[in-house]
Design a protein around this motif. Structure first.
Motif, short mmCIF file in Angstrom:
data_model
loop_
_atom_site.label_atom_id
_atom_site.label_comp_id
_atom_site.label_asym_id
_atom_site.label_seq_id
_atom_site.Cartn_x
_atom_site.Cartn_y
_atom_site.Cartn_z
N THR A 146 -30.18 6.67 93.94
CA THR A 146 -31.16 5.77 93.35
C THR A 146 -31.65 4.86 94.47
O THR A 146 -30.89 4.07 95.01
CB THR A 146 -30.53 4.93 92.23
OG1 THR A 146 -29.95 5.79 91.25
CG2 THR A 146 -31.59 4.05 91.58
N THR A 147 -32.92 4.99 94.82
CA THR A 147 -33.44 4.23 95.95
C THR A 147 -34.01 2.88 95.53
O THR A 147 -34.05 1.95 96.34
CB THR A 147 -34.53 5.02 96.67
OG1 THR A 147 -35.58 5.35 95.74
CG2 THR A 147 -33.97 6.31 97.26
N LYS A 148 -34.47 2.75 94.28
CA LYS A 148 -35.03 1.50 93.80
C LYS A 148 -34.60 1.26 92.35
O LYS A 148 -34.62 2.19 91.54
CB LYS A 148 -36.56 1.50 93.87
CG LYS A 148 -37.13 1.57 95.28
CD LYS A 148 -38.66 1.64 95.24
CE LYS A 148 -39.23 1.74 96.64
NZ LYS A 148 -40.71 1.87 96.61
N ALA A 149 -34.25 0.02 92.04
CA ALA A 149 -33.96 -0.42 90.67
C ALA A 149 -34.69 -1.75 90.50
O ALA A 149 -34.27 -2.76 91.04
CB ALA A 149 -32.47 -0.57 90.45
N TRP A 150 -35.78 -1.72 89.76
CA TRP A 150 -36.68 -2.87 89.67
C TRP A 150 -36.88 -3.29 88.22
O TRP A 150 -36.64 -2.55 87.29
CB TRP A 150 -38.05 -2.53 90.28
CG TRP A 150 -38.06 -2.42 91.77
CD1 TRP A 150 -36.99 -2.44 92.62
CD2 TRP A 150 -39.21 -2.26 92.62
NE1 TRP A 150 -37.40 -2.30 93.93
CE2 TRP A 150 -38.75 -2.19 93.96
CE3 TRP A 150 -40.58 -2.16 92.37
CZ2 TRP A 150 -39.63 -2.04 95.03
CZ3 TRP A 150 -41.45 -2.01 93.45
CH2 TRP A 150 -40.98 -1.95 94.76
N ALA A 151 -37.42 -4.51 88.07
CA ALA A 151 -37.89 -5.06 86.80
C ALA A 151 -36.87 -4.94 85.67
O ALA A 151 -37.17 -4.42 84.59
CB ALA A 151 -39.21 -4.40 86.39
N PRO A 152 -35.65 -5.46 85.86
CA PRO A 152 -34.66 -5.40 84.78
C PRO A 152 -35.03 -6.35 83.64
O PRO A 152 -35.50 -7.47 83.88
CB PRO A 152 -33.36 -5.83 85.46
CG PRO A 152 -33.81 -6.72 86.58
CD PRO A 152 -35.12 -6.15 87.05
N GLU A 153 -34.83 -5.91 82.41
CA GLU A 153 -35.17 -6.71 81.21
C GLU A 153 -33.98 -6.69 80.26
O GLU A 153 -33.45 -5.63 79.93
CB GLU A 153 -36.38 -6.10 80.49
CG GLU A 153 -37.69 -6.30 81.20
CD GLU A 153 -38.30 -7.66 80.91
OE1 GLU A 153 -37.92 -8.27 79.90
OE2 GLU A 153 -39.15 -8.10 81.70
N TRP A 154 -33.57 -7.88 79.81
CA TRP A 154 -32.52 -7.94 78.79
C TRP A 154 -33.03 -7.34 77.49
O TRP A 154 -34.19 -7.53 77.10
CB TRP A 154 -32.11 -9.38 78.52
CG TRP A 154 -31.47 -10.10 79.66
CD1 TRP A 154 -32.00 -11.12 80.39
CD2 TRP A 154 -30.16 -9.86 80.20
NE1 TRP A 154 -31.11 -11.54 81.35
CE2 TRP A 154 -29.98 -10.79 81.25
CE3 TRP A 154 -29.14 -8.95 79.90
CZ2 TRP A 154 -28.81 -10.83 82.01
CZ3 TRP A 154 -27.98 -9.00 80.64
CH2 TRP A 154 -27.82 -9.92 81.69
#
Length: 309
Positions: A146-154
């Motif tokens: 996994t190269t990018k993990a963006w914009a996390p939302e609860w």
């Protein structure tokens, strides 16, 4: 005396002050000036926000983009955000929304060879004549990383606390859901895809109305916000007509208003404006967009939380 009282009432009614409500709205955002600092705002009507504290939190490294906030059952407020540091997402905690403590950066596990929908159309699994390692468009990546993990939302669903995040293994972003495995929100399960939304979607946020799950997500190809519904948080989702919000938009955030209508906030990032639109018929139709007073042109990709005042 009656005349004076009447003048005072008229003056207070024309002051532009928002009427009191039994709700409190907290907005967290980074700004056009800095993506290293978190700004916190408060409102009683979800329209007129005032600063609670600017530069309330700066992580020890990386940035604090795309923040999302919620209040946990322990009474504390939790923040998650994009670090732009590989495949890590950041977490912080506060008792008052003003003073924040860094909890850590969670490395999204590289469990994810053959993640669906993350190919970019140039991989070796593409039609003959193509090359590369990212897999075919809307097909699986051939990379285990996994190269990018963006914009996390609860997203809280009953007693389960989840984070919806946009993941890439080299191609387009796809929305995934991770579930907390302990009440301290320090241990997380493996990512599960939101079936039916597919590749090249980012900034996905989900709300539940009755028994239906509503996902609002940015189509990275068309640069518009789309609306999809499902019987389960993980899908399968089907796209339905969205509001006439325009194009070149990202960062949707959705909250319920004091009158039980719904509001979506969107970042018109190329115009430097922040917009909102309301639905009074259960997310079926939406009002024309308006600029968010006071904050349009300042905030970027906000998170908004509603709670009793």
């Amino acid at each position: 005396m009656l005349v004076v009282a009447g003048l005072l009432v008229a003056a207070s009614g024309s002051s532009g002050a928002a009427p009191p409500t039994d709700r409190r709205y907290t907005m967290v955002a980074f700004s056009n000036i800095s993506d290293h600092d978190l700004d916190v705002y408060e409102s009683g009507d979800a329209t007129h926000f005032q600063p609670l504290r600017l530069s309330a939190y700066r992580p020890p490294s990386g940035v604090v983009r795309d923040p999302s906030i919620f209040r946990h059952t322990d009474g504390l407020y939790y923040l998650t955000y994009t670090t732009v540091d590989g495949a890590n997402i950041g977490f912080a905690r506060s008792s008052d929304r003003i003073n924040w403590t860094f909890l850590g950066a969670w490395p999204v596990p590289f469990c994810c060879a053959f993640l669906p929908g993350t190919g970019d159309g140039t991989g070796s699994a593409s039609p003959p004549g193509s090359s590369g390692s990212a897999g075919f468009s809307d097909g699986p990546s051939l990379s285990p990383f996994t190269t990018k993990a963006w914009a996390p939302e609860w997203f809280v669903d009953g007693d389960r606390v989840n984070v919806i995040l946009s993941m890439s293994t080299g191609g387009g972003f796809v929305p995934y859901l991770m579930t907390a495995l302990d009440p301290s929100l320090r241990i997380w399960g493996l990512p599960v895809p939101l079936d039916g939304i597919g590749a090249d979607h980012i900034d996905t946020t989900v709300i539940k109305v009755g028994s239906t799950y509503h996902a609002f997500t940015k189509n990275e190809t068309k640069k518009v916000i789309e609306h999809a519904v499902a019987p389960s948080v993980t899908g399968p989702y089907s796209f339905v007509p969205a509001g006439n919000w325009g194009s070149m938009l990202e960062g949707p955030a959705v909250v319920q208003l004091p009158n039980n209508a719904w509001r979506i906030y969107v970042d018109a990032y190329t115009e430097g404006k922040y917009l909102y639109s309301d639905s009074t018929d259960g997310l079926n139709t939406w009002s024309p967009v308006q600029e968010l007073p006071g904050l349009s042109g300042t905030v970027r990709h906000v998170g908004v939380m509603s709670e009793p005042a």
